[in-house]
Design a protein around this motif. Structure first.
Motif, PDB file in Angstrom:
ATOM      1  N   VAL A 163       0.740  -1.101   0.055  1.00 14.64           N
ATOM      2  CA  VAL A 163      -0.142  -0.029   0.177  1.00 14.64           C
ATOM      3  C   VAL A 163       1.119   1.398   0.040  1.00 14.64           C
ATOM      4  O   VAL A 163       0.638   2.223  -0.724  1.00 14.64           O
ATOM      5  CB  VAL A 163      -1.026  -0.052   1.320  1.00 14.64           C
ATOM      6  CG1 VAL A 163      -1.602   1.217   1.296  1.00 14.64           C
ATOM      7  CG2 VAL A 163      -2.088  -1.288   1.053  1.00 14.64           C
ATOM      8  N   ALA A 164       1.939   1.236   0.762  1.00 11.88           N
ATOM      9  CA  ALA A 164       2.800   2.692   0.844  1.00 11.88           C
ATOM     10  C   ALA A 164       3.609   2.590  -0.452  1.00 11.88           C
ATOM     11  O   ALA A 164       3.904   4.072  -0.653  1.00 11.88           O
ATOM     12  CB  ALA A 164       3.475   2.311   1.957  1.00 11.88           C
ATOM     13  N   ASP A 165       3.685   1.513  -1.095  1.00 14.11           N
ATOM     14  CA  ASP A 165       4.623   1.778  -2.289  1.00 14.11           C
ATOM     15  C   ASP A 165       3.778   2.224  -3.621  1.00 14.11           C
ATOM     16  O   ASP A 165       4.059   3.035  -4.566  1.00 14.11           O
ATOM     17  CB  ASP A 165       5.306   0.591  -2.727  1.00 14.11           C
ATOM     18  CG  ASP A 165       6.440   0.252  -2.061  1.00 14.11           C
ATOM     19  OD1 ASP A 165       7.117   1.112  -1.187  1.00 14.11           O
ATOM     20  OD2 ASP A 165       6.926  -0.813  -1.973  1.00 14.11           O
ATOM     21  N   SER A 166       2.408   2.004  -3.273  1.00  7.58           N
ATOM     22  CA  SER A 166       1.602   2.401  -4.522  1.00  7.58           C
ATOM     23  C   SER A 166       0.572   3.259  -4.339  1.00  7.58           C
ATOM     24  O   SER A 166      -0.207   3.891  -5.347  1.00  7.58           O
ATOM     25  CB  SER A 166       0.675   1.208  -4.937  1.00  7.58           C
ATOM     26  OG  SER A 166       0.134   0.340  -3.933  1.00  7.58           O
ATOM     27  N   MET A 167       0.455   3.797  -3.023  1.00  8.24           N
ATOM     28  CA  MET A 167      -0.688   4.767  -2.668  1.00  8.24           C
ATOM     29  C   MET A 167       0.046   5.787  -1.766  1.00  8.24           C
ATOM     30  O   MET A 167       1.067   5.650  -1.224  1.00  8.24           O
ATOM     31  CB  MET A 167      -1.935   4.157  -2.005  1.00  8.24           C
ATOM     32  CG  MET A 167      -2.576   3.019  -2.849  1.00  8.24           C
ATOM     33  SD  MET A 167      -3.743   2.427  -2.120  1.00  8.24           S
ATOM     34  CE  MET A 167      -4.266   0.962  -3.080  1.00  8.24           C
ATOM     35  N   ASP A 168      -0.858   6.935  -1.445  1.00  7.21           N
ATOM     36  CA  ASP A 168      -0.657   7.790  -0.160  1.00  7.21           C
ATOM     37  C   ASP A 168      -0.294   6.940   1.137  1.00  7.21           C
ATOM     38  O   ASP A 168      -1.276   6.328   1.280  1.00  7.21           O
ATOM     39  CB  ASP A 168      -1.474   9.004  -0.205  1.00  7.21           C
ATOM     40  CG  ASP A 168      -1.098   9.857   0.861  1.00  7.21           C
ATOM     41  OD1 ASP A 168      -0.144  10.910   0.581  1.00  7.21           O
ATOM     42  OD2 ASP A 168      -1.839   9.818   1.710  1.00  7.21           O
ATOM     43  N   TRP A 169       0.739   7.503   1.790  1.00 10.05           N
ATOM     44  CA  TRP A 169       0.545   6.417   3.137  1.00 10.05           C
ATOM     45  C   TRP A 169      -0.555   6.726   3.771  1.00 10.05           C
ATOM     46  O   TRP A 169      -0.789   5.773   4.933  1.00 10.05           O
ATOM     47  CB  TRP A 169       1.846   6.974   3.749  1.00 10.05           C
ATOM     48  CG  TRP A 169       1.777   8.551   4.430  1.00 10.05           C
ATOM     49  CD1 TRP A 169       2.220   9.724   3.459  1.00 10.05           C
ATOM     50  CD2 TRP A 169       1.421   8.967   5.820  1.00 10.05           C
ATOM     51  NE1 TRP A 169       2.009  10.724   4.441  1.00 10.05           N
ATOM     52  CE2 TRP A 169       1.629  10.390   5.720  1.00 10.05           C
ATOM     53  CE3 TRP A 169       1.082   8.290   6.925  1.00 10.05           C
ATOM     54  CZ2 TRP A 169       1.511  11.262   6.612  1.00 10.05           C
ATOM     55  CZ3 TRP A 169       0.711   9.246   7.932  1.00 10.05           C
ATOM     56  CH2 TRP A 169       0.917  10.499   7.860  1.00 10.05           C
TER      57      TRP A 169
END
Length: 220
Positions: A163-169
């Motif tokens: 999730v952190a790599d592909s979206m806002d944290w």
């Protein structure tokens, strides 16, 4: 219907569904412990804080989890395990929303502390299983629930990293909030309240002492 009759009747209702919902709740709560590990190196920049101050984002969850586990168990014994379990999931949702809206250190620490307060879901789930499941299902069900802490922690690392790599944290917390709402709804529909209660009173002074002692251990 007497308590003993209600207890016997409760044991016949949907044991597989009850185990599945409680185990999923335990796994989701355990995810909160490792949710931010993939972004921990970025926290000082993200929250405009020093590395030492940013470390409280991790520490706050551990501290409140250590206090919430015995407190939630005692409150569940006194006032209803399902009721306290739903309250614990509500804390997780509230904490996730606070974190999802945070851009600074203080609200993030507050939100993470609220998330840690939901760790009591795991012992509460074990207690509910003990009260409502048939004896022949109890051993395996409790093993599943007990393992949810490790499973959730293990799943949290790769899931949060993806999730952190592909979206806002911030999506880490909005997803956890959504999971909390979903599981609270499932618990409300599927898990019946246990009729088993214990007497006595809640030791507020002891709970406060536990909280102060845990917090003090974090300082040299």
């Amino acid at each position: 219907m007497t308590t003993s009759v209600a207890h016997r009747a409760l044991r016949t209702e949907r044991p597989t569904a009850v185990v599945a919902v409680l185990a999923c709740a335990g796994i989701t709560v355990a995810l909160m412990q490792t949710l931010i590990v993939p972004i921990v190196g970025q926290l000082p920049a993200l929250l405009h804080a020093t590395p030492i101050d940013a470390s409280w984002v991790l520490t706050a969850t551990l501290l409140t989890g250590a206090v919430a586990t015995p407190v939630a168990g005692r409150l569940g014994d006194m006032y209803g395990k399902r009721r306290v379990l739903l309250a614990s999931l509500s804390l997780m949702v509230l904490g996730s929303v606070v974190c999802g809206l945070s851009q600074e250190l203080v609200p993030m620490v507050v939100g993470r502390a609220l998330q840690g307060g939901a760790v009591g879901v795991i012992p509460l789930g074990i207690s509910i299983m003990r009260d409502v499941l048939p004896a022949e299902r109890l051993g395996s069900a409790m093993a599943v629930m007990s393992s949810s802490l490790g499973v959730g922690g293990a799943l949290g690392l790769p899931g949060a990293a993806l999730v952190a790599d592909s979206m806002d944290w911030h999506m880490l917390f909005w997803i956890s909030a959504g999971l909390g709402v979903l599981l609270a709804g499932l618990v409300a529909v599927i898990v019946a309240e246990s009729p088993v209660r214990t007497g006595g009173r809640f030791d507020g002074v002891g709970a406060l002492g536990l909280a102060v002692g845990c917090a003090a251990s974090c300082f040299p």
